[in-house]
Design a protein around this motif. Structure first.
Motif, PDB file in Angstrom:
ATOM      1  N   GLU A 172     -30.613 -36.081  16.698  1.00  0.00           N
ATOM      2  CA  GLU A 172     -30.391 -37.506  16.693  1.00  0.00           C
ATOM      3  C   GLU A 172     -31.466 -38.276  16.599  1.00  0.00           C
ATOM      4  N   GLU A 173     -32.570 -37.862  17.618  1.00  0.00           N
ATOM      5  CA  GLU A 173     -33.850 -38.535  17.573  1.00  0.00           C
ATOM      6  C   GLU A 173     -34.635 -38.341  16.536  1.00  0.00           C
ATOM      7  N   VAL A 174     -34.716 -37.234  15.672  1.00  0.00           N
ATOM      8  CA  VAL A 174     -35.422 -36.954  14.536  1.00  0.00           C
ATOM      9  C   VAL A 174     -34.850 -37.842  13.388  1.00  0.00           C
ATOM     10  N   LEU A 175     -33.471 -37.926  13.301  1.00  0.00           N
ATOM     11  CA  LEU A 175     -33.010 -38.695  12.086  1.00  0.00           C
ATOM     12  C   LEU A 175     -33.230 -40.262  12.511  1.00  0.00           C
ATOM     13  N   LEU A 176     -33.016 -40.651  13.765  1.00  0.00           N
ATOM     14  CA  LEU A 176     -33.199 -41.976  13.850  1.00  0.00           C
ATOM     15  C   LEU A 176     -34.727 -42.547  13.686  1.00  0.00           C
ATOM     16  N   SER A 177     -35.673 -41.624  13.830  1.00  0.00           N
ATOM     17  CA  SER A 177     -37.026 -42.001  13.729  1.00  0.00           C
ATOM     18  C   SER A 177     -37.294 -41.667  12.041  1.00  0.00           C
ATOM     19  N   GLY A 178     -36.685 -41.518  11.304  1.00  0.00           N
ATOM     20  CA  GLY A 178     -37.039 -41.380   9.804  1.00  0.00           C
ATOM     21  C   GLY A 178     -36.845 -42.649   9.072  1.00  0.00           C
ATOM     22  N   PRO A 179     -37.428 -42.527   7.851  1.00  0.00           N
ATOM     23  CA  PRO A 179     -37.686 -43.780   6.953  1.00  0.00           C
ATOM     24  C   PRO A 179     -36.276 -44.337   6.526  1.00  0.00           C
ATOM     25  N   LEU A 180     -35.036 -43.787   6.551  1.00  0.00           N
ATOM     26  CA  LEU A 180     -34.039 -44.029   6.143  1.00  0.00           C
ATOM     27  C   LEU A 180     -33.010 -44.680   7.157  1.00  0.00           C
ATOM     28  N   PRO A 181     -32.189 -45.846   6.997  1.00  0.00           N
ATOM     29  CA  PRO A 181     -31.195 -46.509   8.022  1.00  0.00           C
ATOM     30  C   PRO A 181     -30.273 -44.998   8.356  1.00  0.00           C
ATOM     31  N   ARG A 234     -35.479 -33.962   8.961  1.00  0.00           N
ATOM     32  CA  ARG A 234     -36.623 -34.394   8.148  1.00  0.00           C
ATOM     33  C   ARG A 234     -36.621 -34.064   6.439  1.00  0.00           C
ATOM     34  N   ASN A 235     -36.091 -32.843   6.101  1.00  0.00           N
ATOM     35  CA  ASN A 235     -35.553 -32.630   4.622  1.00  0.00           C
ATOM     36  C   ASN A 235     -34.769 -33.558   4.130  1.00  0.00           C
ATOM     37  N   LEU A 236     -33.770 -34.162   4.775  1.00  0.00           N
ATOM     38  CA  LEU A 236     -32.681 -35.041   4.077  1.00  0.00           C
ATOM     39  C   LEU A 236     -33.270 -36.319   4.066  1.00  0.00           C
ATOM     40  N   HIS A 237     -34.085 -36.722   5.164  1.00  0.00           N
ATOM     41  CA  HIS A 237     -34.943 -37.980   5.070  1.00  0.00           C
ATOM     42  C   HIS A 237     -35.842 -38.131   3.899  1.00  0.00           C
ATOM     43  N   GLU A 238     -36.748 -36.878   3.540  1.00  0.00           N
ATOM     44  CA  GLU A 238     -37.741 -36.894   2.572  1.00  0.00           C
ATOM     45  C   GLU A 238     -36.885 -36.899   1.235  1.00  0.00           C
ATOM     46  N   ALA A 239     -36.032 -36.071   1.260  1.00  0.00           N
ATOM     47  CA  ALA A 239     -35.341 -35.926  -0.071  1.00  0.00           C
ATOM     48  C   ALA A 239     -34.435 -36.987  -0.504  1.00  0.00           C
ATOM     49  N   GLY A 240     -33.818 -37.876   0.598  1.00  0.00           N
ATOM     50  CA  GLY A 240     -33.094 -38.865   0.553  1.00  0.00           C
ATOM     51  C   GLY A 240     -33.795 -40.068   0.097  1.00  0.00           C
ATOM     52  N   ARG A 241     -35.050 -40.258   0.599  1.00  0.00           N
ATOM     53  CA  ARG A 241     -36.050 -41.523   0.314  1.00  0.00           C
ATOM     54  C   ARG A 241     -36.326 -41.593  -1.142  1.00  0.00           C
ATOM     55  N   LYS A 242     -36.940 -40.190  -1.505  1.00  0.00           N
ATOM     56  CA  LYS A 242     -37.084 -40.197  -2.821  1.00  0.00           C
ATOM     57  C   LYS A 242     -36.074 -40.132  -3.918  1.00  0.00           C
ATOM     58  N   ALA A 243     -34.837 -39.938  -3.495  1.00  0.00           N
ATOM     59  CA  ALA A 243     -33.560 -40.237  -4.356  1.00  0.00           C
ATOM     60  C   ALA A 243     -33.287 -41.606  -4.431  1.00  0.00           C
ATOM     61  N   GLY A 244     -33.525 -42.409  -3.452  1.00  0.00           N
ATOM     62  CA  GLY A 244     -32.831 -43.975  -3.493  1.00  0.00           C
ATOM     63  C   GLY A 244     -31.822 -43.749  -2.637  1.00  0.00           C
ATOM     64  N   ALA A 258     -33.034 -32.015  -4.093  1.00  0.00           N
ATOM     65  CA  ALA A 258     -33.362 -33.034  -4.691  1.00  0.00           C
ATOM     66  C   ALA A 258     -32.239 -33.241  -5.907  1.00  0.00           C
ATOM     67  N   GLU A 259     -31.828 -32.200  -6.476  1.00  0.00           N
ATOM     68  CA  GLU A 259     -30.974 -32.217  -7.537  1.00  0.00           C
ATOM     69  C   GLU A 259     -29.567 -32.801  -7.202  1.00  0.00           C
ATOM     70  N   ALA A 260     -29.060 -32.397  -5.984  1.00  0.00           N
ATOM     71  CA  ALA A 260     -27.945 -32.699  -5.198  1.00  0.00           C
ATOM     72  C   ALA A 260     -27.850 -34.416  -5.049  1.00  0.00           C
ATOM     73  N   LEU A 261     -29.030 -34.745  -4.559  1.00  0.00           N
ATOM     74  CA  LEU A 261     -29.226 -36.149  -4.206  1.00  0.00           C
ATOM     75  C   LEU A 261     -29.283 -37.140  -5.442  1.00  0.00           C
ATOM     76  N   THR A 262     -29.430 -36.629  -6.234  1.00  0.00           N
ATOM     77  CA  THR A 262     -29.846 -37.591  -7.673  1.00  0.00           C
ATOM     78  C   THR A 262     -28.583 -38.559  -7.917  1.00  0.00           C
ATOM     79  N   GLY A 263     -28.645 -39.603  -7.673  1.00  0.00           N
ATOM     80  CA  GLY A 263     -27.605 -40.534  -7.960  1.00  0.00           C
ATOM     81  C   GLY A 263     -26.689 -40.841  -6.790  1.00  0.00           C
TER      82      GLY A 263
END
Length: 250
Positions: free
Chosen positions: A117-126, A80-90, A48-53
């Motif tokens: 690929e499949e898990v990434l493409l099914s996540g909330p971020l483009p 899944r972690n990158l999608h979740e943390a990335g979505r929260k960080a904008g 979360a800290e790394a993705l801030t900004g």
């Protein structure tokens, strides 16, 4: 050129180091993410800290062995972690490096990348996917995995590509205003080569005798032998051949 903040997962790895170099050379801000920098994409520590900004995530984190189950679990969890943390960080999007032929794979590490690929493409971020041929450096891995002064390497067709070339194309994809969703873009070396012949060139420098084998028993050997992991007609071909690259290595 606008300056973007990129968070690079796997920044200290074989491909990640080149991605960081390319981004830095182009004037972008880079947040390197790896366990060495205190960020763990599996436990989520420091993420979360790394993705801030950060505006874009480039995912080149990988699993160090060819074990399919372990690699699959790593990729599924990290995605899944990158999608979740990335979505929260904008974060606006994720760009990821995959392997040419991942969609055809049924076993082994490449099958794990198919799940990635499949898990990434099914996540909330483009998500933007770049499929690459095997790296030049992979030939050295094939020799490293075998002890002694004799190595057995399959005579499978490949189109080996330089890590630097892949990094440049991945950064281009990550920064492009828009990309086509189909077909998934591919990057490969300039010509078709044989894995065993490339290994023989490297083996000669290392003092290792490379014996060519048919590849039977390897995951998806029949698919590979039929050219299933070679680039498609839409692929970009770039960079040095394996022999040209080898002459530049210490």
């Amino acid at each position: 050129m606008s300056i973007t903040t990129f968070a690079v997962a796997g920044a200290t790895g074989r491909l990640g180091r080149h991605v960081v170099d390319v981004l830095t050379e182009r004037g972008h801000r880079v947040v390197p993410m790896s366990r060495a920098t205190g960020v763990d994409v599996i436990t989520g520590a420091g993420l979360a800290e790394a993705l801030t900004g950060a505006e874009v995530i480039i995912d080149v984190a990988s699993w160090p062995s060819s074990d399919e189950d372990a690699a699959t679990e790593f990729f599924r969890t990290s995605a899944r972690n990158l999608h979740e943390a990335g979505r929260k960080a904008g974060v606006a999007r994720i760009a990821v490096a995959s392997i040419i032929g991942a969609d055809k794979a049924t076993a082994g590490f490449v099958a794990a990348k198919k799940v990635h690929e499949e898990v990434l493409l099914s996540g909330p971020l483009p998500v933007r996917v770049l499929r690459a041929a095997q790296f030049h450096e992979f030939v050295g891995q094939l020799l490293d995995w075998q002890e002694g002064d004799v190595a057995y390497v399959p005579a499978l067709p490949t189109q080996l590509v330089a890590c630097r070339t892949v990094a440049e194309e991945l950064v281009d994809l990550a920064t492009a205003p828009a990309v086509p969703t189909t077909p998934i873009p591919e990057i490969a070396g300039p010509r078709k080569e044989s894995m065993s012949e490339a290994a023989q060139l490297l083996g000669a420098r290392r003092g290792v005798k490379v014996v060519e084998v048919d590849g039977s028993g390897m995951p998806d050997a029949e698919i590979a032998a039929a050219g299933g992991f070679l680039p498609g007609p839409h692929a970009k071909l770039a960079g040095p051949t394996f022999q040209e690259w080898l002459t530049t290595q210490p």
